[in-house]
Scaffold this motif. Structure first.
Motif, PDB file in Angstrom:
ATOM      1  N   THR A 168      54.587  10.427  49.027  1.00 61.46           N
ATOM      2  CA  THR A 168      55.801  10.726  49.087  1.00 61.46           C
ATOM      3  C   THR A 168      55.740  11.513  50.709  1.00 61.46           C
ATOM      4  O   THR A 168      56.409  11.194  51.382  1.00 61.46           O
ATOM      5  CB  THR A 168      57.283  11.029  48.535  1.00 61.46           C
ATOM      6  OG1 THR A 168      56.946  10.389  47.364  1.00 61.46           O
ATOM      7  CG2 THR A 168      58.484  10.799  48.960  1.00 61.46           C
ATOM      8  N   ALA A 227      58.718   6.753  40.806  1.00 69.10           N
ATOM      9  CA  ALA A 227      59.719   5.607  41.253  1.00 69.10           C
ATOM     10  C   ALA A 227      60.986   6.352  41.802  1.00 69.10           C
ATOM     11  O   ALA A 227      60.967   6.312  43.168  1.00 69.10           O
ATOM     12  CB  ALA A 227      60.150   4.865  40.229  1.00 69.10           C
ATOM     13  N   ILE A 240      51.521   1.084  46.742  1.00 63.49           N
ATOM     14  CA  ILE A 240      52.221   1.588  45.154  1.00 63.49           C
ATOM     15  C   ILE A 240      51.706   0.834  43.744  1.00 63.49           C
ATOM     16  O   ILE A 240      51.423   2.090  42.844  1.00 63.49           O
ATOM     17  CB  ILE A 240      53.674   1.318  45.029  1.00 63.49           C
ATOM     18  CG1 ILE A 240      53.892   1.826  46.613  1.00 63.49           C
ATOM     19  CG2 ILE A 240      54.240   1.987  43.607  1.00 63.49           C
ATOM     20  CD1 ILE A 240      54.607   3.198  46.959  1.00 63.49           C
ATOM     21  N   THR A 267      55.292   1.398  37.797  1.00 65.24           N
ATOM     22  CA  THR A 267      55.851   2.132  39.363  1.00 65.24           C
ATOM     23  C   THR A 267      56.668   1.665  40.254  1.00 65.24           C
ATOM     24  O   THR A 267      57.377   1.701  40.769  1.00 65.24           O
ATOM     25  CB  THR A 267      55.136   3.360  38.785  1.00 65.24           C
ATOM     26  OG1 THR A 267      55.030   4.522  38.178  1.00 65.24           O
ATOM     27  CG2 THR A 267      55.873   4.012  40.357  1.00 65.24           C
ATOM     28  N   LEU A 269      59.197   7.940  45.186  1.00 60.22           N
ATOM     29  CA  LEU A 269      58.244   6.398  46.062  1.00 60.22           C
ATOM     30  C   LEU A 269      59.441   5.503  46.431  1.00 60.22           C
ATOM     31  O   LEU A 269      59.741   4.912  47.058  1.00 60.22           O
ATOM     32  CB  LEU A 269      57.524   5.754  45.753  1.00 60.22           C
ATOM     33  CG  LEU A 269      56.000   6.678  44.865  1.00 60.22           C
ATOM     34  CD1 LEU A 269      55.365   6.078  43.751  1.00 60.22           C
ATOM     35  CD2 LEU A 269      55.430   7.273  45.984  1.00 60.22           C
ATOM     36  N   HIS A 270      60.987   5.562  45.442  1.00 56.43           N
ATOM     37  CA  HIS A 270      61.833   4.723  46.023  1.00 56.43           C
ATOM     38  C   HIS A 270      62.588   4.053  47.477  1.00 56.43           C
ATOM     39  O   HIS A 270      62.501   2.814  47.437  1.00 56.43           O
ATOM     40  CB  HIS A 270      63.557   4.760  45.506  1.00 56.43           C
ATOM     41  CG  HIS A 270      64.423   5.917  45.979  1.00 56.43           C
ATOM     42  ND1 HIS A 270      63.871   7.449  46.400  1.00 56.43           N
ATOM     43  CD2 HIS A 270      64.676   6.150  47.155  1.00 56.43           C
ATOM     44  CE1 HIS A 270      64.876   7.915  46.608  1.00 56.43           C
ATOM     45  NE2 HIS A 270      65.760   7.383  48.046  1.00 56.43           N
ATOM     46  N   ASP A 271      62.016   4.569  48.289  1.00 57.24           N
ATOM     47  CA  ASP A 271      62.291   4.688  49.982  1.00 57.24           C
ATOM     48  C   ASP A 271      61.417   4.414  50.765  1.00 57.24           C
ATOM     49  O   ASP A 271      61.172   3.776  51.693  1.00 57.24           O
ATOM     50  CB  ASP A 271      63.545   5.694  50.925  1.00 57.24           C
ATOM     51  CG  ASP A 271      65.171   5.869  50.296  1.00 57.24           C
ATOM     52  OD1 ASP A 271      65.423   4.483  50.095  1.00 57.24           O
ATOM     53  OD2 ASP A 271      65.267   6.303  50.166  1.00 57.24           O
ATOM     54  N   LEU A 317      54.435  -2.699  49.197  1.00 58.44           N
ATOM     55  CA  LEU A 317      53.950  -2.626  47.034  1.00 58.44           C
ATOM     56  C   LEU A 317      52.645  -2.345  46.417  1.00 58.44           C
ATOM     57  O   LEU A 317      52.682  -1.878  45.343  1.00 58.44           O
ATOM     58  CB  LEU A 317      55.106  -3.580  46.513  1.00 58.44           C
ATOM     59  CG  LEU A 317      56.483  -2.887  46.912  1.00 58.44           C
ATOM     60  CD1 LEU A 317      57.103  -4.463  46.197  1.00 58.44           C
ATOM     61  CD2 LEU A 317      56.255  -2.525  45.256  1.00 58.44           C
ATOM     62  N   THR A 321      63.835  -1.396  46.186  1.00 59.26           N
ATOM     63  CA  THR A 321      64.132  -1.693  47.284  1.00 59.26           C
ATOM     64  C   THR A 321      64.730  -2.487  47.970  1.00 59.26           C
ATOM     65  O   THR A 321      64.931  -3.887  47.758  1.00 59.26           O
ATOM     66  CB  THR A 321      62.095  -2.086  47.772  1.00 59.26           C
ATOM     67  OG1 THR A 321      61.818  -0.814  47.271  1.00 59.26           O
ATOM     68  CG2 THR A 321      62.372  -2.817  49.168  1.00 59.26           C
ATOM     69  N   VAL A 333      60.396   0.484  42.068  1.00 61.72           N
ATOM     70  CA  VAL A 333      60.527   0.447  43.118  1.00 61.72           C
ATOM     71  C   VAL A 333      60.671  -0.379  43.871  1.00 61.72           C
ATOM     72  O   VAL A 333      61.667  -0.706  44.998  1.00 61.72           O
ATOM     73  CB  VAL A 333      58.983   1.175  44.052  1.00 61.72           C
ATOM     74  CG1 VAL A 333      58.908   0.882  45.715  1.00 61.72           C
ATOM     75  CG2 VAL A 333      58.494   2.542  44.074  1.00 61.72           C
TER      76      VAL A 333
END
Length: 194
Positions: free
Chosen positions: A17, A66, A83, A91, A69-71, A80, A99, A95
């Motif tokens: 991240t 997550a 990820i 995870t 990593l959410h953004d 994705l 999104t 995410v």
């Protein structure tokens, strides 16, 4: 000082991240607050709530990954599939849930409806991460020097409230809900109502 039991995968997700959000800044007038502060604060808030929950260690690990990593998919060149390859299916699914697909919708009211309706389908992890995200976004409005007109601040706060209230009943940890509404009410007091 608070101490947390950190999932093993925390540092891997944090490193990814940090690199992904390198040279990005929060929406402050002077652009001096590194964007990475936001996902770290979201993960910390979530981790605090998870410490007293009955969420399994495996799920806790995915939730915290997550949260960090959410953004990443929305705001960086990463996707994705990356990820999923690095952090696994669970995870990546979180995410994906987090999104925002409504970015292309130009009408603010329509976008607000889409986001609130989407919240109704959030899993336990996504719902709690989203509440942490919205809480930190509102907190940044209070703390950072954000150059938004009053009506935009109030609209954002009310949209955040719509999203939080549309999450499945009983899914959100009470401490997160309490924190959200403390900050929401402070925004409304300081900036007025709709």
């Amino acid at each position: 000082m608070e101490t947390y039991k950190l999932p093993v995968s925390f540092f891997e997700a944090l490193t990814f991240t940090v690199k992904a959000h390198n040279k990005q800044y929060r929406k402050s007038i002077d652009k001096t607050v590194p964007y990475i502060n936001h996902p770290i604060k979201v993960a910390k808030r979530l981790l605090h709530a998870l410490q007293n929950s009955n969420v399994s260690e495996g799920d806790m690990s995915c939730f915290v990954q997550a949260a960090l990593l959410h953004d990443v998919v929305e705001k960086t060149k990463h996707n994705l599939d990356e990820i999923r390859d690095i952090f696994g299916e669970k995870t990546a699914d979180l995410v994906f849930e987090l999104t925002d697909p409504s970015k292309s919708i130009k009408n603010a009211k329509a976008r607000r409806k889409v986001r609130a309706k989407r919240a109704q389908k959030y899993s336990l992890g996504a719902a709690n991460i989203k509440v942490c995200d919205k809480t930190e976004n509102l907190n940044d409005i209070l703390v950072l020097n954000i150059d938004w007109p009053k009506n935009r601040i109030i609209n954002y706060a009310n949209e955040a409230k719509d999203v939080v209230l549309n999450c499945k009943e009983g899914f959100i940890f009470p401490c997160l809900l309490d924190d959200f509404f403390i900050i929401y009410e402070k925004i409304i007091r300081e900036h007025g109502e709709d």
